[in-house]
Design a protein around this motif. Structure first.
Motif, PDB file in Angstrom:
ATOM      1  N   THR A  10       0.826  -1.203   0.000  1.00  0.00           N
ATOM      2  CA  THR A  10       0.000   0.000   0.000  1.00  0.00           C
ATOM      3  C   THR A  10       0.863   1.256   0.000  1.00  0.00           C
ATOM      4  O   THR A  10       1.782   1.389   0.810  1.00  0.00           O
ATOM      5  CB  THR A  10      -0.907   0.024   1.247  1.00  0.00           C
ATOM      6  OG1 THR A  10      -1.675  -1.172   1.286  1.00  0.00           O
ATOM      7  CG2 THR A  10      -1.838   1.229   1.228  1.00  0.00           C
ATOM      8  N   LEU A  11       0.550   2.168  -0.918  1.00  0.00           N
ATOM      9  CA  LEU A  11       1.180   3.483  -0.930  1.00  0.00           C
ATOM     10  C   LEU A  11       0.308   4.431  -0.115  1.00  0.00           C
ATOM     11  O   LEU A  11      -0.904   4.471  -0.298  1.00  0.00           O
ATOM     12  CB  LEU A  11       1.310   4.023  -2.352  1.00  0.00           C
ATOM     13  CG  LEU A  11       2.353   3.379  -3.247  1.00  0.00           C
ATOM     14  CD1 LEU A  11       2.361   4.059  -4.607  1.00  0.00           C
ATOM     15  CD2 LEU A  11       3.731   3.446  -2.628  1.00  0.00           C
ATOM     16  N   TYR A  12       0.940   5.180   0.771  1.00  0.00           N
ATOM     17  CA  TYR A  12       0.225   6.127   1.609  1.00  0.00           C
ATOM     18  C   TYR A  12       0.619   7.540   1.212  1.00  0.00           C
ATOM     19  O   TYR A  12       1.755   7.794   0.816  1.00  0.00           O
ATOM     20  CB  TYR A  12       0.565   5.908   3.089  1.00  0.00           C
ATOM     21  CG  TYR A  12       0.199   4.545   3.591  1.00  0.00           C
ATOM     22  CD1 TYR A  12      -1.090   4.283   4.051  1.00  0.00           C
ATOM     23  CD2 TYR A  12       1.132   3.508   3.608  1.00  0.00           C
ATOM     24  CE1 TYR A  12      -1.434   3.016   4.523  1.00  0.00           C
ATOM     25  CE2 TYR A  12       0.790   2.246   4.069  1.00  0.00           C
ATOM     26  CZ  TYR A  12      -0.495   2.008   4.514  1.00  0.00           C
ATOM     27  OH  TYR A  12      -0.833   0.756   4.970  1.00  0.00           O
ATOM     28  N   SER A  13      -0.299   8.446   1.364  1.00  0.00           N
ATOM     29  CA  SER A  13      -0.018   9.854   1.144  1.00  0.00           C
ATOM     30  C   SER A  13       0.248  10.485   2.502  1.00  0.00           C
ATOM     31  O   SER A  13      -0.646  10.550   3.352  1.00  0.00           O
ATOM     32  CB  SER A  13      -1.212  10.516   0.455  1.00  0.00           C
ATOM     33  OG  SER A  13      -0.936  11.874   0.227  1.00  0.00           O
ATOM     34  N   GLY A  14       1.480  10.892   2.726  1.00  0.00           N
ATOM     35  CA  GLY A  14       1.826  11.541   3.982  1.00  0.00           C
ATOM     36  C   GLY A  14       2.228  10.597   5.093  1.00  0.00           C
ATOM     37  O   GLY A  14       2.491   9.415   4.876  1.00  0.00           O
ATOM     38  N   ARG A  15       2.229  11.134   6.296  1.00  0.00           N
ATOM     39  CA  ARG A  15       2.723  10.449   7.492  1.00  0.00           C
ATOM     40  C   ARG A  15       1.796   9.318   7.931  1.00  0.00           C
ATOM     41  O   ARG A  15       0.628   9.314   7.569  1.00  0.00           O
ATOM     42  CB  ARG A  15       2.909  11.454   8.624  1.00  0.00           C
ATOM     43  CG  ARG A  15       1.567  11.954   9.175  1.00  0.00           C
ATOM     44  CD  ARG A  15       1.665  13.089  10.195  1.00  0.00           C
ATOM     45  NE  ARG A  15       2.509  12.800  11.311  1.00  0.00           N
ATOM     46  CZ  ARG A  15       3.571  13.552  11.646  1.00  0.00           C
ATOM     47  NH1 ARG A  15       3.869  14.629  10.961  1.00  0.00           N
ATOM     48  NH2 ARG A  15       4.302  13.221  12.683  1.00  0.00           N
ATOM     49  N   PRO A  16       2.305   8.411   8.753  1.00  0.00           N
ATOM     50  CA  PRO A  16       1.447   7.367   9.315  1.00  0.00           C
ATOM     51  C   PRO A  16       0.371   7.981  10.220  1.00  0.00           C
ATOM     52  O   PRO A  16       0.620   8.989  10.885  1.00  0.00           O
ATOM     53  CB  PRO A  16       2.407   6.513  10.142  1.00  0.00           C
ATOM     54  CG  PRO A  16       3.777   6.876   9.696  1.00  0.00           C
ATOM     55  CD  PRO A  16       3.706   8.269   9.171  1.00  0.00           C
ATOM     56  N   ALA A  17      -0.778   7.366  10.245  1.00  0.00           N
ATOM     57  CA  ALA A  17      -1.858   7.843  11.119  1.00  0.00           C
ATOM     58  C   ALA A  17      -1.462   7.725  12.588  1.00  0.00           C
ATOM     59  O   ALA A  17      -1.814   8.563  13.407  1.00  0.00           O
ATOM     60  CB  ALA A  17      -3.141   7.054  10.849  1.00  0.00           C
ATOM     61  N   ASP A  18      -0.708   6.686  12.924  1.00  0.00           N
ATOM     62  CA  ASP A  18      -0.259   6.465  14.290  1.00  0.00           C
ATOM     63  C   ASP A  18       1.265   6.364  14.281  1.00  0.00           C
ATOM     64  O   ASP A  18       1.825   5.438  13.693  1.00  0.00           O
ATOM     65  CB  ASP A  18      -0.873   5.180  14.846  1.00  0.00           C
ATOM     66  CG  ASP A  18      -0.436   4.881  16.272  1.00  0.00           C
ATOM     67  OD1 ASP A  18       0.215   5.744  16.897  1.00  0.00           O
ATOM     68  OD2 ASP A  18      -0.749   3.770  16.750  1.00  0.00           O
ATOM     69  N   SER A  37       4.792  21.959   4.205  1.00  0.00           N
ATOM     70  CA  SER A  37       3.742  21.653   3.206  1.00  0.00           C
ATOM     71  C   SER A  37       4.301  20.941   1.983  1.00  0.00           C
ATOM     72  O   SER A  37       3.900  21.201   0.850  1.00  0.00           O
ATOM     73  CB  SER A  37       3.006  22.930   2.790  1.00  0.00           C
ATOM     74  OG  SER A  37       2.376  23.519   3.900  1.00  0.00           O
ATOM     75  N   ILE A  38       5.250  20.045   2.234  1.00  0.00           N
ATOM     76  CA  ILE A  38       5.817  19.238   1.154  1.00  0.00           C
ATOM     77  C   ILE A  38       5.047  17.924   1.100  1.00  0.00           C
ATOM     78  O   ILE A  38       5.094  17.133   2.050  1.00  0.00           O
ATOM     79  CB  ILE A  38       7.321  18.955   1.385  1.00  0.00           C
ATOM     80  CG1 ILE A  38       8.117  20.265   1.343  1.00  0.00           C
ATOM     81  CG2 ILE A  38       7.841  17.957   0.355  1.00  0.00           C
ATOM     82  CD1 ILE A  38       9.590  20.101   1.643  1.00  0.00           C
ATOM     83  N   PRO A  39       4.329  17.671  -0.001  1.00  0.00           N
ATOM     84  CA  PRO A  39       3.620  16.393  -0.118  1.00  0.00           C
ATOM     85  C   PRO A  39       4.600  15.250  -0.418  1.00  0.00           C
ATOM     86  O   PRO A  39       5.636  15.459  -1.046  1.00  0.00           O
ATOM     87  CB  PRO A  39       2.672  16.630  -1.287  1.00  0.00           C
ATOM     88  CG  PRO A  39       3.298  17.712  -2.089  1.00  0.00           C
ATOM     89  CD  PRO A  39       4.117  18.549  -1.136  1.00  0.00           C
ATOM     90  N   TYR A  40       4.246  14.068   0.038  1.00  0.00           N
ATOM     91  CA  TYR A  40       5.088  12.897  -0.217  1.00  0.00           C
ATOM     92  C   TYR A  40       4.239  11.640  -0.150  1.00  0.00           C
ATOM     93  O   TYR A  40       3.222  11.598   0.522  1.00  0.00           O
ATOM     94  CB  TYR A  40       6.245  12.814   0.787  1.00  0.00           C
ATOM     95  CG  TYR A  40       5.830  12.866   2.230  1.00  0.00           C
ATOM     96  CD1 TYR A  40       5.643  11.703   2.973  1.00  0.00           C
ATOM     97  CD2 TYR A  40       5.607  14.085   2.874  1.00  0.00           C
ATOM     98  CE1 TYR A  40       5.252  11.744   4.302  1.00  0.00           C
ATOM     99  CE2 TYR A  40       5.221  14.141   4.206  1.00  0.00           C
ATOM    100  CZ  TYR A  40       5.044  12.972   4.912  1.00  0.00           C
ATOM    101  OH  TYR A  40       4.657  13.015   6.233  1.00  0.00           O
TER     102      TYR A  40
END
Length: 186
Positions: A10-18, A37-40
């Motif tokens: 799975t590719l995620y947008s941004g940081r981990p939720a936890d 505000s750098i997207p990754y």
């Protein structure tokens, strides 16, 4: 060894939720990217210790991970972080002549931890957030900046990031107060 070091593709947008189970140095990388505000995009996986082990992550992210080498001079008074394409071979003499220094070698892990707060296998441009006194000179092979995106670890080799090259050069590096020297490795 498992067939894949990346069982969940799975590719995620941004940081981990936890982030509770994440290393503080990894969370700090996400914090800075988010504050700028750098997207990754992010891919989580087993620890990847070599460029060869990163090939599956490369394919899933659609970007080649950079090879990052932490180097120093013989006197251990000048330190360098070299970003280069993973497929290139490092030639000490070639780089030394371009930056007008002699006798470059790999720096010991204790310097890596002291200056960039990262350990071998996790060397990344993201570690520059910890180099507050600018003890490390960033060297970037010109071929790293050709693609639209850069692949790197967020100070931990259990995740890989895909970040726009323009954001790294124009936003991230100025925020860390690092100006790269561009080199041309054959």
């Amino acid at each position: 060894m498992p067939d894949s070091l990346i069982p969940d593709k799975t590719l995620y947008s941004g940081r981990p939720a936890d982030c509770a189970s994440r290393l503080p140095r990894e969370v700090a990388a996400y914090d800075l990217l988010d504050s700028l505000s750098i997207p990754y995009e992010r891919l989580d996986h087993e620890a990847l210790f070599t460029i060869e082990a990163c090939h599956e992550a490369d394919a899933l992210l659609g970007v080649a991970m950079c090879k990052n080498l932490f180097l120093c001079n013989r006197q251990h008074t000048a330190f360098y972080l070299l970003m280069m394409p993973g497929a290139k071979h490092f030639k000490t003499k070639e780089l030394s002549s371009q930056i007008n220094t002699s006798r470059l070698s790999f720096a010991e892990p204790e310097y890596l931890l002291e200056y960039l707060d990262i350990i071998p296998g996790s060397v990344s441009i993201m570690g520059l957030i910890n180099d507050k006194e600018n003890k490390v000179q960033l060297l970037i092979d010109k071929d790293v900046i050709v693609p639209d995106h850069i692949g790197c670890h967020p100070c931990a080799n259990t995740s890989s990031l895909k970040i726009r090259t323009e954001d790294v050069l124009d936003v991230y590096l100025p925020a860390t107060n690092h100006t790269p020297i561009f080199v041309d490795l054959s």
